[in-house]
Structures are given as structure tokens and as C-alpha cells.
Design a protein around this motif. Structure first.
Motif, mmCIF file in Angstrom:
data_model
loop_
_atom_site.group_PDB
_atom_site.id
_atom_site.type_symbol
_atom_site.label_atom_id
_atom_site.label_comp_id
_atom_site.label_asym_id
_atom_site.label_seq_id
_atom_site.Cartn_x
_atom_site.Cartn_y
_atom_site.Cartn_z
ATOM 1 N N CYS A 62 -1.920 7.886 6.036
ATOM 2 C CA CYS A 62 -0.491 7.655 6.243
ATOM 3 C C CYS A 62 -0.255 6.288 6.853
ATOM 4 O O CYS A 62 -1.107 5.833 7.589
ATOM 5 C CB CYS A 62 0.107 8.725 7.135
ATOM 6 N N PRO A 63 0.871 5.671 6.628
ATOM 7 C CA PRO A 63 1.437 5.628 5.294
ATOM 8 C C PRO A 63 0.608 4.664 4.464
ATOM 9 O O PRO A 63 0.224 3.593 4.942
ATOM 10 C CB PRO A 63 2.855 5.133 5.511
ATOM 11 N N THR A 64 0.310 5.016 3.278
ATOM 12 C CA THR A 64 -0.489 4.198 2.367
ATOM 13 C C THR A 64 0.307 4.008 1.085
ATOM 14 O O THR A 64 0.872 4.963 0.561
ATOM 15 C CB THR A 64 -1.833 4.899 2.058
ATOM 16 N N GLY A 65 0.338 2.784 0.607
ATOM 17 C CA GLY A 65 1.074 2.480 -0.609
ATOM 18 C C GLY A 65 0.230 2.695 -1.851
ATOM 19 O O GLY A 65 -0.987 2.475 -1.836
ATOM 20 N N TYR A 66 0.891 3.120 -2.915
ATOM 21 C CA TYR A 66 0.241 3.341 -4.206
ATOM 22 C C TYR A 66 1.095 2.745 -5.311
ATOM 23 O O TYR A 66 2.295 3.020 -5.386
ATOM 24 C CB TYR A 66 0.083 4.847 -4.482
ATOM 25 N N TRP A 67 0.473 1.953 -6.158
ATOM 26 C CA TRP A 67 1.135 1.473 -7.370
ATOM 27 C C TRP A 67 0.937 2.554 -8.413
ATOM 28 O O TRP A 67 -0.139 2.670 -9.016
ATOM 29 C CB TRP A 67 0.548 0.137 -7.825
ATOM 30 N N LEU A 68 1.950 3.379 -8.614
ATOM 31 C CA LEU A 68 1.864 4.494 -9.551
ATOM 32 C C LEU A 68 1.922 4.009 -10.995
ATOM 33 O O LEU A 68 1.442 4.690 -11.902
ATOM 34 C CB LEU A 68 2.984 5.493 -9.284
ATOM 35 N N SER A 69 2.529 2.863 -11.200
ATOM 36 C CA SER A 69 2.590 2.196 -12.498
ATOM 37 C C SER A 69 2.805 0.711 -12.187
ATOM 38 O O SER A 69 3.016 0.352 -11.024
ATOM 39 C CB SER A 69 3.740 2.768 -13.339
ATOM 40 N N PRO A 70 2.781 -0.147 -13.182
ATOM 41 C CA PRO A 70 2.967 -1.577 -12.895
ATOM 42 C C PRO A 70 4.291 -1.913 -12.210
ATOM 43 O O PRO A 70 4.392 -2.930 -11.538
ATOM 44 C CB PRO A 70 2.887 -2.231 -14.277
ATOM 45 N N ASN A 71 5.299 -1.053 -12.343
ATOM 46 C CA ASN A 71 6.616 -1.337 -11.766
ATOM 47 C C ASN A 71 7.068 -0.315 -10.736
ATOM 48 O O ASN A 71 8.251 -0.271 -10.406
ATOM 49 C CB ASN A 71 7.670 -1.436 -12.878
ATOM 50 N N VAL A 72 6.147 0.512 -10.249
ATOM 51 C CA VAL A 72 6.524 1.523 -9.254
ATOM 52 C C VAL A 72 5.470 1.583 -8.154
ATOM 53 O O VAL A 72 4.310 1.922 -8.397
ATOM 54 C CB VAL A 72 6.690 2.926 -9.888
ATOM 55 N N GLU A 73 5.912 1.228 -6.948
ATOM 56 C CA GLU A 73 5.072 1.364 -5.756
ATOM 57 C C GLU A 73 5.748 2.375 -4.835
ATOM 58 O O GLU A 73 6.919 2.237 -4.504
ATOM 59 C CB GLU A 73 4.936 0.023 -5.026
ATOM 60 N N ARG A 74 5.000 3.379 -4.422
ATOM 61 C CA ARG A 74 5.512 4.394 -3.497
ATOM 62 C C ARG A 74 4.603 4.463 -2.281
ATOM 63 O O ARG A 74 3.400 4.193 -2.355
ATOM 64 C CB ARG A 74 5.589 5.769 -4.157
ATOM 65 N N VAL A 75 5.207 4.848 -1.151
ATOM 66 C CA VAL A 75 4.478 4.967 0.116
ATOM 67 C C VAL A 75 4.761 6.356 0.686
ATOM 68 O O VAL A 75 5.702 6.542 1.453
ATOM 69 C CB VAL A 75 4.912 3.868 1.118
ATOM 70 N N PRO A 76 3.963 7.357 0.297
ATOM 71 C CA PRO A 76 4.212 8.698 0.844
ATOM 72 C C PRO A 76 3.946 8.727 2.346
ATOM 73 O O PRO A 76 3.139 7.954 2.866
ATOM 74 C CB PRO A 76 3.219 9.585 0.083
ATOM 75 N N ASP A 77 4.618 9.632 3.029
ATOM 76 C CA ASP A 77 4.440 9.759 4.476
ATOM 77 C C ASP A 77 3.015 10.167 4.817
ATOM 78 O O ASP A 77 2.453 9.727 5.814
ATOM 79 C CB ASP A 77 5.435 10.774 5.038
ATOM 80 N N VAL A 78 2.445 11.028 3.993
ATOM 81 C CA VAL A 78 1.058 11.463 4.140
ATOM 82 C C VAL A 78 0.509 11.590 2.722
ATOM 83 O O VAL A 78 1.225 12.017 1.812
ATOM 84 C CB VAL A 78 0.949 12.832 4.852
ATOM 85 N N SER A 79 -0.740 11.215 2.536
ATOM 86 C CA SER A 79 -1.368 11.429 1.235
ATOM 87 C C SER A 79 -2.793 11.916 1.439
ATOM 88 O O SER A 79 -3.401 11.693 2.485
ATOM 89 C CB SER A 79 -1.345 10.152 0.390
#
Length: 178
Positions: A62-79
Motif C-alpha cells: 500500500c499504496p502501490t501504483g499499477y499501469w493496468l494498460s498504457p493509458n490507465v494507472e491506478r493506485v489501490p489502497d491495498v494490493s
């Protein structure tokens, strides 16, 4: 709307976790309020305790960013992210390219249902095995799975993810106690 190039030049603002990027839209990720921060800490401890006991090679982050696709970066509260998967992921602009095994979002009062549905869809499309939305006010969680299953868990229920975390049963009531 910002291009990906413009987005990558933004500084991280004070009192913020940072940003998420959703196909041209920049979303500021605020620091948690006290209640959400306590829930986040509790969830991390519960998952961490199970993983330590089960000796599974999965990290709670937490919190760690992920590029889910080339145009989408999400940072879940916990992963949750397996070590094997993490080793194969490239770091890009401070975030990992790819999806975690599980993403847990603690819902803030200002998040709309539309925004949350979009996040869930993006996580699942990227290969997340479980997306868990935690609702502090109503003390329940919603669990979304790639097969289209959506379950609501509340008082007296326990979260189980047998394909990812065999043997785990985390009582939902414990998520909301301090």
C-alpha cells in the motif's frame, strides 16, 4: 485532459498520495481521513498475519501504483501481489506495469458509483483476481471476481479467496474494529 507525456511530468502534490491516470483524465488521490486510514491499517494487518502464517509468497502492499494498460494507472489502497508476478513486472514512472492479484479500495465519501464501477472494470480487465471495495459507513465490502460474480459481505461474513489465498477466512467484522 492530459496526454500521457504531460501526465508523466506532474509533480506529486503535498498531502496527497499522488495521482491516478485514466485515459487522459488526471485524478488526485487524497490522503485518507482517519477512519479510512485505520481500516487500511487493519486490512493490511489481517492479510499480513494470514500470509505470514500460511507462508504464501504474496506481499501486502500500500499504496502501490499499477499501469493496468498504457493509458490507465491506478493506485489501490491495498494490493496483494505474488512475488513471482512482481519479479516479472517492469517499473514505469514509479508504478508497476501490470495488475496486482487483488486490489482493495477503501471507498471515500466523494467517490461516485460510476467512478467505482469504472475502477472495478479496469482492474478486472487487467487480470486482477479479486477487487474488494470497502465501505466504512455501512461496514460492508463488495467483492468482484473475473467470472462476473459480485458478493456483498457484512456482519457475520468472512472473506474467502480460495484460488488466491487457500484457507483464508477473514471476518468482515474485524475490518472495522480498531
Amino acid at each position: 485532459m492530459l496526454s500521457i507525456e504531460e501526465y508523466l511530468t506532474l509533480p506529486v502534490p503535498e498531502n496527497r498520495v499522488g495521482y491516478e491516470y485514466d485515459d487522459g483524465k488526471v485524478i488526485e488521490v487524497p490522503a485518507h481521513n482517519l477512519e479510512n486510514a485505520k481500516i487500511q491499517s487493519k486490512v493490511i494487518r489481517l492479510f499480513g498475519s494470514f500470509l505470514d502464517t500460511a507462508r504464501l509468497d504474496i506481499d501486502v502492499l500500500c499504496p502501490t501504483g499499477y499501469w493496468l494498460s498504457p493509458n490507465v494507472e491506478r493506485v489501490p489502497d491495498v494490493s496483494l501481489l505474488s512475488a513471482a508476478k512482481a519479479a516479472a513486472m517492469e517499473v514505469f514512472h514509479g508504478s508497476l506495469r501490470g495488475a496486482p492479484d487483488a486490489a482493495i479500495e477503501i471507498v471515500s465519501p466523494n467517490e461516485s458509483a460510476t467512478e467505482l464501477e469504472r475502477k472495478v472494470d479496469q482492474y478486472l480487465a487487467a487480470g486482477v483476481l479479486a477487487v474488494i471495495l470497502v465501505y466504512p459507513e455501512t461496514r460492508h465490502v463488495l467483492v468482484y471476481r473475473p467470472n462476473g460474480e459480485a458478493r456483498r459481505l457484512g456482519t457475520g461474513d468472512a472473506l474467502e479467496l480460495p484460488d488466491l489465498l487457500p484457507g483464508m477466512k477473514l471476518p468482515i467484522d474485524e475490518w472495522f474494529t480498531t
